[in-house]
Design a protein around this motif. Sequence first.
Motif, PDB file in Angstrom:
ATOM      1  N   GLY B  53     -19.426 -15.043   4.394  1.00 26.53           N
ATOM      2  CA  GLY B  53     -19.642 -14.793   5.812  1.00 26.53           C
ATOM      3  C   GLY B  53     -21.033 -15.159   6.295  1.00 26.53           C
ATOM      4  O   GLY B  53     -21.357 -14.976   7.463  1.00 26.53           O
ATOM      5  N   LYS B  56     -21.893 -20.468   5.522  1.00 27.87           N
ATOM      6  CA  LYS B  56     -21.982 -21.674   4.682  1.00 27.87           C
ATOM      7  C   LYS B  56     -21.090 -22.800   5.210  1.00 27.87           C
ATOM      8  O   LYS B  56     -21.524 -23.944   5.328  1.00 27.87           O
ATOM      9  N   SER B  57     -19.835 -22.451   5.525  1.00 26.83           N
ATOM     10  CA  SER B  57     -18.914 -23.491   5.990  1.00 26.83           C
ATOM     11  C   SER B  57     -19.339 -24.025   7.353  1.00 26.83           C
ATOM     12  O   SER B  57     -19.313 -25.232   7.604  1.00 26.83           O
ATOM     13  N   THR B  58     -19.741 -23.118   8.235  1.00 25.08           N
ATOM     14  CA  THR B  58     -20.167 -23.522   9.576  1.00 25.08           C
ATOM     15  C   THR B  58     -21.367 -24.458   9.482  1.00 25.08           C
ATOM     16  O   THR B  58     -21.432 -25.495  10.147  1.00 25.08           O
ATOM     17  N   ARG B  96     -13.324 -23.783   9.338  1.00 26.43           N
ATOM     18  CA  ARG B  96     -14.574 -24.030  10.068  1.00 26.43           C
ATOM     19  C   ARG B  96     -14.943 -25.504  10.105  1.00 26.43           C
ATOM     20  O   ARG B  96     -15.977 -25.871  10.645  1.00 26.43           O
TER      21      ARG B  96
END
Lengths: 131, 312
Positions: B53, B56-58, B96
């Motif tokens: 949360g 990281k992906s964003t 994301r």
Amino acid sequence: MEKRIRVLVAKPGLDGHDRGAKVVARALRDAGFEVIYTGLRQTPEQIAEAALEEDVNVVALSLLSGAHNTLFPKVVELLKEREMQHVLIVGGGVIPDSDIPGLKQAGVAEIFTPGTPTAAIVEFIKVHVTQ
Amino acid sequence: MDIVQELLRGSRRALARAITAVENDYEEAGSILQDIYPFTGRAHVIGITGPPGAGKSTLTDKLAKEYRGQGKTVGIVAVDPTSPFFGGAILGDRIRMNELTMDPGVFLRSMGTRGSLGGLARKTVEVVKLMDAFGKDIIFIETVGVGQSEVDVIKAADTTVVVLVPGLGDDIQAIKAGILEIGDIFVINKADRDGVERLNTELEMMLDLNPEKTLWRPVVKRTVASRGEGLVELLEALENHRTFLVTSGEQQRRRSARTKNELLVLLNEHISKKVLEKITVGGELDSFVERLENHQQTPYAIVNTILAEMLR
Ligand SMILES: Nc1nc2c(ncn2[C@@H]2O[C@H](COP(=O)(O)OP(=O)(O)O)[C@@H](O)[C@H]2O)c(=O)[nH]1
Ligand SMILES: [Mg+2]
């Protein structure tokens, strides 16, 4: 290393929630599959591209908005274009019985209507994934 | 045509299939890795690690777009945990990064850890090599982020980015041991929240105390990934680190340490496999175990016997 069945769970179309798709995703995970979950509002093109990159065995489409007669066959066609005709495509959602034969004709392997136990979906995938 | 040739000619489908073969240890996996080996070593491999949360992906999504804007091609390996109970996994990082899907210059692959504990999947290192040989300029590895000691990422990445967020309570104490040592760049993401200054100060203090990393002092950057803020500064830091790696000789040093390690691991795997084959076919393994149970021999003596036999 034992191979895992990989399933792309996708929600094409514009309807706004994905509870059903998430329940299915969890059931598939609990059956030992690797589930690639892509979230809401995917275009058929995005679904086909993601299926290609992830090299999945199964594409599971979930749809509530009624556009299944155009969107599902479109996904089938785009996968074929990418030489992914071996991928098992299944669909779920509110789909009238009268539409099912046409969808199967178009290359969707099975349609699961609301109320189908998730175990039946797992079983169908296990039986029909070749390789 | 051979799958490696197709891959080298830019077939995305061939890359996808080669990854599957390697990940599942198919028979052809060894020869695929062997054939692509000469084409590896060009990409800048960036590890993105940090708690679940943290963004990281964003952040990976936004950085990938920036690099695409510079005309660079991008590979992404996104790792999520495999359930230890069921063996399955939900790999959700694509959610994301959906906007990258239609860009043919980006290849994103999700992997389950499949029992591996260091933050990567069992074959992440090999999958990065496949993307490297495919010609990707920048390759991101997003680690699991379940707060295991995710130190394996430094075995695969040139530059490791640790993503943290403010307001997790006892900020620094909440940061797992080991994470300060692996970061080349620290990102305080969600800098739109309270507690940024405090986390920043604490981080800088910890980094000053850290005796490691004498050549490169890790830097701290702030971002709001969801709004694309702070990316320019972060990209600059990534570029600085890459330049540092090359000019200081550190790149060379790290890569040769890694190459050596990979060779030893491979050697180990193959020797173990060969020995095991040899001592199981004739039921010798069982009789060794029996002798151990009856206290007729020690394990050390047995290992010596087996090795003497093998190396004869
Ligand atoms: N407020 C705020 N939210 C963010 C920021 N970056 C990401 N998020 C949100 O944080 C959540 C988790 O992000 P994700 O990228 O999935 O985190 P990961 O688990 O580390 O990959 C998502 O809802 C993002 O929209 C940020 O800079 N500020
Ligand atoms: Mg993520």
